[in-house]
Write an enzyme that holds these catalytic residues in place. Structure first.
Site, PDB file in Angstrom:
ATOM      1  N   TYR A  50       0.823  -1.208   0.000  1.00  8.64           N
ATOM      2  CA  TYR A  50       0.000   0.000   0.000  1.00  8.64           C
ATOM      3  C   TYR A  50       0.854   1.255   0.000  1.00  8.64           C
ATOM      4  O   TYR A  50       1.770   1.418   0.826  1.00  8.64           O
ATOM      5  CB  TYR A  50      -0.926   0.026   1.220  1.00  8.64           C
ATOM      6  CG  TYR A  50      -1.663   1.351   1.340  1.00  8.64           C
ATOM      7  CD1 TYR A  50      -2.745   1.617   0.512  1.00  8.64           C
ATOM      8  CD2 TYR A  50      -1.240   2.342   2.221  1.00  8.64           C
ATOM      9  CE1 TYR A  50      -3.397   2.830   0.571  1.00  8.64           C
ATOM     10  CE2 TYR A  50      -1.892   3.562   2.290  1.00  8.64           C
ATOM     11  CZ  TYR A  50      -2.964   3.805   1.464  1.00  8.64           C
ATOM     12  OH  TYR A  50      -3.602   5.016   1.521  1.00  8.64           O
ATOM     13  N   HIS A  80      -1.848  16.421  -2.046  1.00 10.64           N
ATOM     14  CA  HIS A  80      -2.370  16.469  -0.677  1.00 10.64           C
ATOM     15  C   HIS A  80      -2.117  17.812   0.018  1.00 10.64           C
ATOM     16  O   HIS A  80      -2.639  18.048   1.107  1.00 10.64           O
ATOM     17  CB  HIS A  80      -1.753  15.341   0.154  1.00 10.64           C
ATOM     18  CG  HIS A  80      -2.356  13.990  -0.134  1.00 10.64           C
ATOM     19  ND1 HIS A  80      -2.576  13.532  -1.400  1.00 10.64           N
ATOM     20  CD2 HIS A  80      -2.793  12.999   0.701  1.00 10.64           C
ATOM     21  CE1 HIS A  80      -3.122  12.323  -1.349  1.00 10.64           C
ATOM     22  NE2 HIS A  80      -3.268  11.974  -0.086  1.00 10.64           N
ATOM     23  N   ASN A 192       1.790  10.543   6.496  1.00 13.59           N
ATOM     24  CA  ASN A 192       1.054   9.756   7.478  1.00 13.59           C
ATOM     25  C   ASN A 192       1.560  10.079   8.879  1.00 13.59           C
ATOM     26  O   ASN A 192       2.767  10.147   9.107  1.00 13.59           O
ATOM     27  CB  ASN A 192       1.252   8.259   7.214  1.00 13.59           C
ATOM     28  CG  ASN A 192       0.003   7.611   6.670  1.00 13.59           C
ATOM     29  OD1 ASN A 192      -1.099   8.072   6.937  1.00 13.59           O
ATOM     30  ND2 ASN A 192       0.178   6.546   5.908  1.00 13.59           N
ATOM     31  N   TYR A 277     -18.883  29.121  46.440  1.00 11.44           N
ATOM     32  CA  TYR A 277     -18.145  28.007  45.860  1.00 11.44           C
ATOM     33  C   TYR A 277     -16.896  28.448  45.094  1.00 11.44           C
ATOM     34  O   TYR A 277     -15.895  27.736  45.063  1.00 11.44           O
ATOM     35  CB  TYR A 277     -19.036  27.226  44.884  1.00 11.44           C
ATOM     36  CG  TYR A 277     -20.105  26.389  45.531  1.00 11.44           C
ATOM     37  CD1 TYR A 277     -20.314  26.382  46.908  1.00 11.44           C
ATOM     38  CD2 TYR A 277     -20.930  25.580  44.744  1.00 11.44           C
ATOM     39  CE1 TYR A 277     -21.307  25.623  47.484  1.00 11.44           C
ATOM     40  CE2 TYR A 277     -21.924  24.800  45.305  1.00 11.44           C
ATOM     41  CZ  TYR A 277     -22.111  24.833  46.678  1.00 11.44           C
ATOM     42  OH  TYR A 277     -23.098  24.074  47.243  1.00 11.44           O
ATOM     43  N   ARG A 280     -14.394  28.697  47.858  1.00  8.17           N
ATOM     44  CA  ARG A 280     -14.273  27.537  48.732  1.00  8.17           C
ATOM     45  C   ARG A 280     -13.926  26.255  47.975  1.00  8.17           C
ATOM     46  O   ARG A 280     -13.219  25.391  48.491  1.00  8.17           O
ATOM     47  CB  ARG A 280     -15.607  27.353  49.468  1.00  8.17           C
ATOM     48  CG  ARG A 280     -15.591  26.227  50.456  1.00  8.17           C
ATOM     49  CD  ARG A 280     -16.846  26.043  51.301  1.00  8.17           C
ATOM     50  NE  ARG A 280     -18.029  26.727  50.885  1.00  8.17           N
ATOM     51  CZ  ARG A 280     -19.248  26.182  50.836  1.00  8.17           C
ATOM     52  NH1 ARG A 280     -19.395  24.910  51.144  1.00  8.17           N
ATOM     53  NH2 ARG A 280     -20.299  26.876  50.483  1.00  8.17           N
ATOM     54  N   PHE A 325      -2.302   5.888  12.368  1.00  7.79           N
ATOM     55  CA  PHE A 325      -2.490   7.297  12.014  1.00  7.79           C
ATOM     56  C   PHE A 325      -3.787   7.879  12.570  1.00  7.79           C
ATOM     57  O   PHE A 325      -3.996   9.086  12.518  1.00  7.79           O
ATOM     58  CB  PHE A 325      -2.509   7.445  10.490  1.00  7.79           C
ATOM     59  CG  PHE A 325      -3.445   6.469   9.825  1.00  7.79           C
ATOM     60  CD1 PHE A 325      -4.820   6.590   9.941  1.00  7.79           C
ATOM     61  CD2 PHE A 325      -2.946   5.403   9.090  1.00  7.79           C
ATOM     62  CE1 PHE A 325      -5.681   5.680   9.341  1.00  7.79           C
ATOM     63  CE2 PHE A 325      -3.799   4.479   8.488  1.00  7.79           C
ATOM     64  CZ  PHE A 325      -5.177   4.618   8.618  1.00  7.79           C
ATOM     65  N   GLU A 410     -12.154   5.897   4.287  1.00  5.35           N
ATOM     66  CA  GLU A 410     -11.783   6.412   5.609  1.00  5.35           C
ATOM     67  C   GLU A 410     -13.068   6.889   6.278  1.00  5.35           C
ATOM     68  O   GLU A 410     -13.406   8.072   6.272  1.00  5.35           O
ATOM     69  CB  GLU A 410     -10.746   7.527   5.436  1.00  5.35           C
ATOM     70  CG  GLU A 410      -9.466   6.985   4.802  1.00  5.35           C
ATOM     71  CD  GLU A 410      -8.639   8.026   4.067  1.00  5.35           C
ATOM     72  OE1 GLU A 410      -8.987   9.219   4.133  1.00  5.35           O
ATOM     73  OE2 GLU A 410      -7.661   7.637   3.421  1.00  5.35           O
TER      74      GLU A 410
END
Length: 500
Positions: A50, A80, A192, A277, A280, A325, A410
């Protein structure tokens, strides 16, 4: 500094973020070269691998001829690099380069040593790839932002050198290295991984830790300004619950308030039984935040030392396809940091509101004499409320979202990069809230003169006064807030309390 791949500490990573150079120990190349040779042997056997001799994502079934393997990696980087938005800050990019180099240097990604050396050269020459902040869903790696990083290695894309954006080729010349000619899988290994989301989350973690300690300083000042009690910080209370962060926060508050003459002045005869609060319950709330940050730190330290490439090459020469990944651990860690940051600001805003309300604080309304003629801290509290509310919206978990990508190949993604990216905006909001509290608490303490607070809190008050005068009558408040905010962001006020 010399760092063993797989053994970087949080302290080391923070130092790199702040500008320390990075070196690897002698002999790191051996395992890297072994993985390269193992991959070459599998390619020679004609095996389908791959991203090496196949397409990517949904195109994984497409075999690529041996003559086009180099072009495949080059096309990957170019296609990309589809990011958008403002560029990531230079310190974050430094950390991304370091994390990518450390990951590849572990020798499970089948990249040549020269690739790691090129990443280190860019880092140490401060020639930082220009990486758009948006465009990653935090699965299949931080593909778009890492593609922008990788383009610089081949002499394309853009980089920041001396604060100016320059072509990638010029950045390489500045670093003294030639453009890389990518080998099989090297483009994929560069893209990746979770290094962008991890670097952003680590930056958010370091900042939030500092803001938490700052909030302990400002919160302790508010206790004295409101003539609150330190009994809620008694160690016996917190031992009975046993929550570690709560115990540590209570100890820090006790220490920073010790010796306060303001506290001693109302130890006897005070008719108030319990404080609100926001005063405290500081150990309970801030302690829970601290525990969340400690857990996030463990997750992110592991991730910073991880190999999150795909496929991976084992020491025995096997090539394994998996999903390291997928940045789900980072997404959860970033979401938890965001929750802690929102609560730090929310509790501080409630203390500001208390100090400005005479019915609760016993101080002049809005912390100014001649109220009516003067509005004092009225709108400063509104600003704090606006930012606290904004942080609550920003703190909505991003890890619960997912949109399928790559034609449903994906089909579940982490959204870790967005989860980590929003931490910077939240940190800026929180710094403003804490700056306002420091100004308000300093003003409140001064109404109790000649009584003094503890030594460290008086030092903190004096620092505030170096940058913002007491509020005698109304004036332009924004410059005071901005001046103290700058000190908060430098971590100056965090140093007044012990580390928790």
């Amino acid at each position: 500094m010399i760092v063993e791949p797989g053994a970087a500490s949080l302290e080391t990573l923070q130092a790199i973020l702040q500008g320390e150079p990075l070196e690897l120990p002698q002999g790191w190349q051996v395992q890297v070269e072994t993985s390269v040779a193992a991959l070459a042997a599998r390619i020679a056997e004609g095996e389908a691998l791959y991203g090496v001799n196949t397409g990517f994502g949904k195109l994984a079934s497409q075999r690529i001829g041996s003559a086009d393997l180099a072009k495949l990696q080059l096309n990957l980087l170019r296609s990309h690099a589809a990011g958008t938005g403002p560029l990531l800050p230079a310190p974050v990019v430094r950390l991304i380069l370091a994390l990518k180099a450390l990951s590849l240097a572990r020798g499970a990604s089948a990249v040549r040593p020269v690739v790691v050396e090129a990443l280190l050269a860019l880092l140490n020459a401060d020639a930082l790839p220009a990486i758009p902040a948006k465009g990653s869903v935090g699965a299949s790696g931080d593909l778009a932002p890492l593609a922008h990083l990788a383009l610089v290695l081949i002499g394309e894309g853009e980089a920041l050198v001396g604060g100016a954006v320059v072509p990638g080729a010029e950045a390489l010349r500045h670093a003294g290295i030639p453009p890389l000619a990518l080998g099989p899988k090297e483009g994929l290994a560069l893209l990746n991984g979770t290094q962008v989301s991890t670097a952003l989350a680590l930056t958010g973690l370091f900042t939030t830790r500092m803001l938490l300690r700052t909030a302990l300083t400002s919160g302790a000042m508010s206790v004295d300004a409101a003539r609150g009690s330190d009994t809620p910080f008694d160690p016996r209370i917190h031992a009975l619950r046993g929550q570690p962060g709560q115990i540590r926060v209570a100890a820090a508050l006790r220490a920073v308030l010790a010796g306060s003459a303001i506290r001693e002045s109302h130890r006897q005869g005070d008719t108030r039984v319990q404080d609100p609060y926001c005063l405290r319950c500081q150990p309970q709330v801030m302690g829970a935040c601290l525990d969340q940050l400690d857990h996030a730190a463990q997750v992110l330290e592991r991730e910073a030392n991880a190999v999150t490439d795909n496929p991976l090459v084992t020491p025995e020469g096997e090539v394994l396809s998996g999903g390291n990944f997928h940045a789900e651990p980072v997404a959860f860690a970033a979401d938890n940091i965001a929750l802690a940051m929102a609560e730090i600001g929310a509790l501080a805003e409630r203390r500001i509101a208390l100090l400005t309300d005479p019915a609760l604080s016993g101080l002049p309304a809005f912390l100014v004499r001649e109220g009516g003629l003067n509005s004092g801290f009225m709108i400063a509290q509104v600003t704090a409320a606006a930012l606290a509310s904004e942080n609550k919206s920003l703190a909505h978990p991003r890890s619960v979202d997912s949109l399928p990508t790559s034609a449903n190949q994906e089909d579940h993604v982490s959204m870790a990069t967005g989860a980590a990216l929003r931490l910077a905006e939240m940190a800026e909001n929180t710094a403003v809230i804490l700056a306002i509290e420091l100004l308000a608490a300093a003003q409140g303490i001064e109404f109790h003169r000649p009584l003094t607070s503890s030594a460290p809190l008086e030092d903190a008050l004096a620092l505030v006064r170096e940058h913002a005068a007491p509020w005698e009558e109304d004036r332009h408040m924004a410059p005071d807030i901005a001046a103290v905010k700058r000190l908060v962001e430098r971590g100056t006020f965090a140093g007044f309390v012990e580390k928790v």
